[in-house]
Design a protein around this motif. Sequence first.
Motif, PDB file in Angstrom:
ATOM      1  N   PHE A 191      75.089  16.425  42.271  1.00 55.40           N
ATOM      2  CA  PHE A 191      75.689  15.064  42.987  1.00 55.40           C
ATOM      3  C   PHE A 191      75.150  15.180  44.554  1.00 55.40           C
ATOM      4  O   PHE A 191      75.264  16.149  45.023  1.00 55.40           O
ATOM      5  CB  PHE A 191      77.030  14.484  42.992  1.00 55.40           C
ATOM      6  N   TYR A 192      74.460  14.006  45.196  1.00 51.54           N
ATOM      7  CA  TYR A 192      73.999  14.088  46.487  1.00 51.54           C
ATOM      8  C   TYR A 192      75.340  13.428  47.180  1.00 51.54           C
ATOM      9  O   TYR A 192      75.861  12.528  46.847  1.00 51.54           O
ATOM     10  CB  TYR A 192      72.885  13.126  46.556  1.00 51.54           C
ATOM     11  N   ASP A 193      75.371  14.025  48.262  1.00 58.39           N
ATOM     12  CA  ASP A 193      76.370  13.458  49.459  1.00 58.39           C
ATOM     13  C   ASP A 193      76.302  12.046  49.700  1.00 58.39           C
ATOM     14  O   ASP A 193      77.433  11.359  49.819  1.00 58.39           O
ATOM     15  CB  ASP A 193      76.306  14.398  50.833  1.00 58.39           C
ATOM     16  N   ALA A 194      74.981  11.373  49.694  1.00 57.84           N
ATOM     17  CA  ALA A 194      74.648  10.119  50.358  1.00 57.84           C
ATOM     18  C   ALA A 194      74.992   9.186  48.887  1.00 57.84           C
ATOM     19  O   ALA A 194      74.855   8.092  49.227  1.00 57.84           O
ATOM     20  CB  ALA A 194      73.225  10.010  50.637  1.00 57.84           C
ATOM     21  N   SER A 195      75.080   9.836  47.740  1.00 52.92           N
ATOM     22  CA  SER A 195      75.533   8.870  46.755  1.00 52.92           C
ATOM     23  C   SER A 195      76.677   9.296  45.768  1.00 52.92           C
ATOM     24  O   SER A 195      76.519   9.452  44.750  1.00 52.92           O
ATOM     25  CB  SER A 195      74.267   8.919  45.587  1.00 52.92           C
ATOM     26  N   PRO A 196      77.973   9.235  46.546  1.00 50.97           N
ATOM     27  CA  PRO A 196      78.925   9.676  45.985  1.00 50.97           C
ATOM     28  C   PRO A 196      79.332   8.914  44.684  1.00 50.97           C
ATOM     29  O   PRO A 196      80.238   9.287  43.638  1.00 50.97           O
ATOM     30  CB  PRO A 196      80.124   9.489  46.764  1.00 50.97           C
ATOM     31  N   GLY A 197      78.680   7.611  44.259  1.00 46.82           N
ATOM     32  CA  GLY A 197      79.045   6.823  43.116  1.00 46.82           C
ATOM     33  C   GLY A 197      78.441   7.072  41.804  1.00 46.82           C
ATOM     34  O   GLY A 197      78.370   6.646  40.833  1.00 46.82           O
ATOM     35  N   GLU A 198      77.465   8.276  42.138  1.00 48.08           N
ATOM     36  CA  GLU A 198      76.749   8.635  40.983  1.00 48.08           C
ATOM     37  C   GLU A 198      76.739  10.235  40.883  1.00 48.08           C
ATOM     38  O   GLU A 198      76.589  10.788  41.850  1.00 48.08           O
ATOM     39  CB  GLU A 198      75.421   7.842  40.608  1.00 48.08           C
ATOM     40  N   ILE A 233      72.149  18.491  51.606  1.00 45.68           N
ATOM     41  CA  ILE A 233      72.389  17.258  51.017  1.00 45.68           C
ATOM     42  C   ILE A 233      73.050  16.854  49.565  1.00 45.68           C
ATOM     43  O   ILE A 233      73.143  16.040  49.142  1.00 45.68           O
ATOM     44  CB  ILE A 233      71.066  16.387  50.849  1.00 45.68           C
ATOM     45  N   ALA A 234      73.260  18.233  48.955  1.00 46.75           N
ATOM     46  CA  ALA A 234      73.989  17.970  47.521  1.00 46.75           C
ATOM     47  C   ALA A 234      74.600  19.139  47.028  1.00 46.75           C
ATOM     48  O   ALA A 234      74.773  20.410  47.773  1.00 46.75           O
ATOM     49  CB  ALA A 234      72.480  18.097  46.722  1.00 46.75           C
ATOM     50  N   GLN A 235      75.433  19.097  46.256  1.00 45.09           N
ATOM     51  CA  GLN A 235      76.273  20.056  45.400  1.00 45.09           C
ATOM     52  C   GLN A 235      75.938  20.127  43.736  1.00 45.09           C
ATOM     53  O   GLN A 235      75.737  18.905  43.431  1.00 45.09           O
ATOM     54  CB  GLN A 235      77.819  19.747  45.682  1.00 45.09           C
TER      55      GLN A 235
END
Length: 131
Positions: free
Chosen positions: A80-87, A64-66
């Motif tokens: 950063f989380y794949d589901a929240s690319p804006g932050e 879920i993250a990089q």
Amino acid sequence: MELSGGCLCGTVRFRVGGEPRVHYCHCDMCRRATGSAFAVLAWVPSHSVVWINATPTYRRSSPIAQRGFCSTCGSPLSLFYDASPGEIALHVGTFDDPAHLEPRYNYGSGQRLAWVCCGIDLPHRDTEERW
């Protein structure tokens, strides 16, 4: 407000505008990625981060993250989380002046090590993810 920071060797530097949302993270993914009992993360809008000199190298740390790190010195820099690319989260220890970046809550509290007492009086949020 403009903040700056970078890795241990200075190869990767950043500038960010705005007031970050700061918290302790006790999840096992952050513990393993930082080599510490917890991480202290400062969340900012992705578009507000300007990388200077070089950009981090990224690796997938979970499904879920990089995470970003300096490929020269290995300093962990971002999450950063794949589901929240804006932050994006920047590790508070990488800021030039982290003194005013005080955590406001705990995340991953169910995985907090019993001997960790910092921020114990702050609000707690949990996560179901375990790695």
